[in-house]
Structure formats: structure tokens, C-alpha cells
Scaffold this active site. Structure first.
Site, PDB file in Angstrom:
ATOM      1  CE  LYS A 297      23.459  26.881  52.946  1.00 45.55           C
ATOM      2  NZ  LYS A 297      25.024  26.928  52.477  1.00 45.55           N
TER       3      LYS A 297
ATOM      4  CE  LYS B 129      29.279  27.429  43.694  1.00 49.18           C
ATOM      5  NZ  LYS B 129      28.831  25.781  44.348  1.00 49.18           N
TER       6      LYS B 129
ATOM      7  CB  SER C  15      24.791  23.509  53.843  1.00 51.26           C
ATOM      8  OG  SER C  15      26.377  23.378  53.790  1.00 51.26           O
TER       9      SER C  15
HETATM   10  N1  GLU Z   1      29.505  24.361  48.036  1.00 56.32           N
HETATM   11  C1  GLU Z   1      28.981  23.021  47.908  1.00 56.32           C
HETATM   12  C2  GLU Z   1      28.356  22.984  46.680  1.00 56.32           C
HETATM   13  O1  GLU Z   1      28.148  23.634  45.260  1.00 56.32           O
HETATM   14  C3  GLU Z   1      28.333  23.605  49.004  1.00 56.32           C
HETATM   15  C4  GLU Z   1      27.102  24.424  48.857  1.00 56.32           C
HETATM   16  C5  GLU Z   1      26.339  24.661  49.971  1.00 56.32           C
HETATM   17  O2  GLU Z   1      26.739  23.921  50.931  1.00 56.32           O
HETATM   18  O3  GLU Z   1      25.452  25.714  50.732  1.00 56.32           O
HETATM   19  O4  GLU Z   1      27.555  22.294  46.875  1.00 56.32           O
END
Ligand code: GLU
Length: 425
Positions: free
Chosen positions: A79, A115, A359
Site C-alpha cells: 500500500k 510507493k 485508505s
Molecule cells: N500517500 C499517503 C502516505 O504517504 C497515503 C498512502 C495510502 O493511503 O496508501 O501515507
């Protein structure tokens, strides 16, 4: 143990991934993590790089670089967000993917970490170009992403709009309807109520929890928030609603100081009618961006970029509490100075976990096909963040270490359990 690590090459020094490894090493030593498990975590599971040709509005084809790094799937599908920025590169994406593994573990979510990113300047692209770029990137990553394998979300430079495009392209490649392939989608398109404000809300919950431990009354503390985007603006608003006086706010266009407290509602209204930015806001005096970080306030919330709290800045910081809304705002060198100065730092992998927590709730709702009220989402979020904070705090006490290292220890325990339970062949 003969596994080779990728951490000894000279080019890795000063990298963002080095900053992850520096903290991992300290936490592993204090906790007593085996070298075997540490070596697994020092190496991302999978790194994918694609080139993305896009037809630009002027009829020319531009080729963009796209990345996705899956750091770990030990605790569940990977994720993590997708960022659009000019400084996106292998090292940054790798570091951010590892932080996602630890962040999800700290928040106790059944996820690993990943990521992605595209090296581009979204502010200089038209909506049509961004849509084509997002859909071409998704098509190139169609075998990487998946609702039970790897689940993207927004990050810097992306939002619900990009997630809607991503889902559309994924659905077309896979000939079906897969809302759970991404989170942070618009409400009404499989998105969850409360997701937009979730990261800022998590910052608020962890700030209140830290203030309580420090015996500080929120109604008597002052705060500076760096960043007025998706994280900073909601954090400033929600902290203010709890009675905390926000004396400084800033984004890439302006930094504002008001010792009597900034009217956050007015700032939000202003930014809304000003393409989302603070430039020209008159609710205080304009100061330099670095002055926000060293301002005379009790709480500092860096909620914009990485590596802003350097060694030099750390020496001049006056805040007693730092709550990291951004990913990686503090360098490892600055960490030691803040520790010596007795500044409490609620680390990114704990403080900004509210976003990925909601999320997860969005993904659960997609899997169920049944949607919750905003109150339900918020109360589940608050409980999750408070538990995570308590857990990390207790590890900090038990291992006599900072909250950052305690957060890593909290994550390492869970990932180590997962690795051992599954077994290695
Ligand atoms: N980009 C956000 C973070 O760095 C959310 C990641 C997500 O919800 O998967 O935590």
C-alpha cells in the site's frame, strides 16, 4: 547469514533510503532484531521502472519516467501513494516505500508498503496531459497494481482525480470493476467520507495525545504548520478547532506569522479562491519559510516536504513538540540534536498514518460494497490512531528511546512476526 545487503555502496550515502536504514539500524540494535530479518527489510521486494510516452497538447510526444517500488508484502498487499514531482527518483521512491511498510505496521493495518511516482511537473501540465499520463502509467503498471496485491493512493502532486483516472484505466485493462485497486478516490466513485481530511486528522489526534503525555493544555499552546495542502490545511484547521492557537502557516508561495493567532477559516477561504495557495493572504505578516520552522511556538507541524529540519535548523528550533505530517521532514543528523535538546518528535510513520488508515477503511468499504457515515469513519480512525500512539509511547518507555525509534521497533516486531510465521524457502 550470507545474504548480501545493498547498503554498502558509496552512492547510497546521503540518500533518502540511507535515512531509512540509519533509523532501521538503531531500532534493530535496541530491539535486538536478527540480522536475517534486518537484511530482508534493507532490500525492497520489487522495483519497477517504466517509460511513459505521452502525446502532449502541442502534438509532440514526451517520454516520462515512472516508478513503483514494493518494499514489503509480508503483512498484506502493498500500500502506498503515487507522487508527481520533478525530484521523483529511484532512491526517493525506495525510501518512501519502506516508510509505508513501517507506517502500515505501526497503524496495525493488514498491509505491506509500496510507493510510486512519475518524474513530472504537474503544475506545468494541462488536465488532458495529466489524464493521459496517469492512464498510460497505469496501463504500464497494470500487472503490478491490483486490489489484493498492490494498492496505490494519492501523494504529493496527485489527488482523487488521478485515482479516478487510474481506476478507469485499470478497469479497462482488466475488463471489470475494481474500485479497491486504489484508495483516496472521489466520494461517489468508491471513495470514503473522511479520507480527504484523514492525514490532517491523524496529525491532530497524535498532537493531542502527545500534549497529554507532556501535561500541556491544548488551549494554552501555540503552533506553526508548514504546508497548506491536503495535510497541512486540514491539520491547521483541526488543531485550531481543538483550541490550539496557530501562529504560523505557509506553503510554497508564502509564509505568514501572526502572534495573536491566524484566522484559519479565513486562510482556508482565501486559499480556496486563490488556486489553493496562500500568496497574498493578509491575516498576518510575511516571514521567510525557514523562520516558520524556528518560530517561537510550542508545537511545530512540518507537513510539506522532506528533509526540511536539517542539523542547522534543529539547533534553532524552539518548539517542544514536533509532529511530522510530511514523510521524512527530519534528517537523521537533526534527530540527534532534537533528542539532546529534549524536543519530543512524533515521527512521520506514526503521525501521518491517518491517511493510510482511512485508505484501509475505504478499501474495506469497497470490498463490502457498503459505505459508512463520516462519523463512523472518523471514530474508527481516532481509535486506531490513539491505539497506535499508545503502543509506540509504551515501546518508547520500555526501550528507553525516542518515539521515532519506538515506532520503528513497533513496526519491526510486527513485520518480524510475519516473516517468521510465513517462513522462508
Ligand atoms: N500517500 C499517503 C502516505 O504517504 C497515503 C498512502 C495510502 O493511503 O496508501 O501515507
Amino acid at each position: 547469514m550470507t545474504t548480501k545487503t545493498n547498503t554498502t555502496t558509496a552512492e547510497q550515502h546521503d540518500s533518502m533510503f540511507d535515512a531509512v536504514l540509519a533509523r532501521l539500524d538503531v531500532a534493530a540494535k535496541i530491539y535486538g532484531l536478527s540480522d536475517d530479518v534486518a537484511n530482508i527489510l534493507r532490500n525492497p521486494q520489487k522495483q519497477v521502472k517504466v517509460s511513459i510516452p505521452v502525446m502532449m497538447d502541442n502534438g509532440k510526444i514526451e517520454v516520462f519516467e515512472g516508478f513503483r517500488t514494493i518494499h514489503s508484502t509480508v503483512l498484506g498487499p502493498s500500500k502506498g501513494g503515487i507522487r508527481y514531482a520533478m525530484d521523483v527518483n529511484d532512491d526517493e521512491v525506495k525510501a518512501l516505500s519502506a516508510w509505508m511498510t513501517f507506517k502500515c505496521a505501526v497503524a496495525n493495518l493488514p498491509y505491506g508498503g509500496a510507493k510510486g511516482g512519475i518524474k513530472c511537473d504537474p503544475r506545468k501540465m494541462s488536465v488532458g496531459e495529466l489524464e493521459r499520463l496517469t492512464k498510460a502509467y497505469t496501463t504500464a503498471m497494470a500487472d503490478v497494481f491490483g486490489p489484493s496485491t498492490d494498492i496505490p493512493a494519492p501523494d504529493m502532486g496527485t489527488s482523487g482525480r488521478e485515482m479516478a483516472w487510474l481506476v478507469d484505466a485499470y478497469n479497462k485493462v482488466h475488463r471489470g470493476n475494481f474500485p479497491g485497486v486504489a484508495t483516496g478516490k472521489p466520494v461517489g466513485m468508491g471513495g470514503s467520507l473522511g479520507r480527504d481530511a484523514a492525514t490532517g486528522r491523524g496529525v491532530m489526534v497524535s498532537t493531542l495525545a502527545a500534549l497529554k503525555k507532556m501535561n500541556l493544555d491544548p488551549k494554552k499552546v501555540t503552533c506553526a504548520v508548514q504546508g497548506f495542502g491536503n495535510v497541512g490545511s486540514h491539520a491547521a484547521r483541526l488543531l485550531n478547532e481543538q483550541g490550539i492557537m496557530i501562529c504560523a502557516i505557509g506553503d510554497h508561495t508564502a509564509t505568514i506569522w501572526n502572534e495573536k493567532g491566524i484566522d484559519i477559516k479565513a486562510a482556508l477561504e482565501y486559499a480556496k479562491g486563490n488556486t489553493g495557495v496562500l500568496k497574498g493572504f493578509t491575516g498576518g505578516v510575511e516571514i521567510k519559510p525557514s523562520e516558520l520552522l524556528t518560530a517561537n511556538v510550542d508545537v511545530l507541524v512540518p507537513a510539506a516536504l522532506q528533509n526540511v529540519i536539517t542539523e542547522e535548523i534543529a539547533h534553532s528550533i524552539k518548539a517542544k513538540l514536533i509532529v511530522e505530517g510530511a514523510n521524512g521532514p527530519t534528517t537523521p543528523e537533526a534527530d540527534s540534536i532534537l533528542q539532546e535538546k529534549g524536543v519530543t518528535v512524533v515521527p512521520d510513520i506514526l503521525a501521518n498514518g491517518g491517511g493510510v488508515t482511512v485508505s484501509y477503511f475505504e478499501w474495506v468499504q469497497n470490498n463490502y460494497g457498503y459505505y459508512w457515515s463520516e462519523d463512523e469513519v472518523n471514530s474508527k480512525h481516532d481509535a486506531c490512531m490513539s491505539n497506535a500512539f499508545e503502543h509506540v509511547w509504551n515501546n518508547g518507555q520500555q526501550y528507553k528511546t525516542t518515539l521515532r525509534i519506538a515506532a520503528y521497533i513497533t513496526a519491526l516486531k510486527k513485520v518480524e512476526f510475519g516473516i517468521k510465521a510465513k517462513g522462508i524457502y
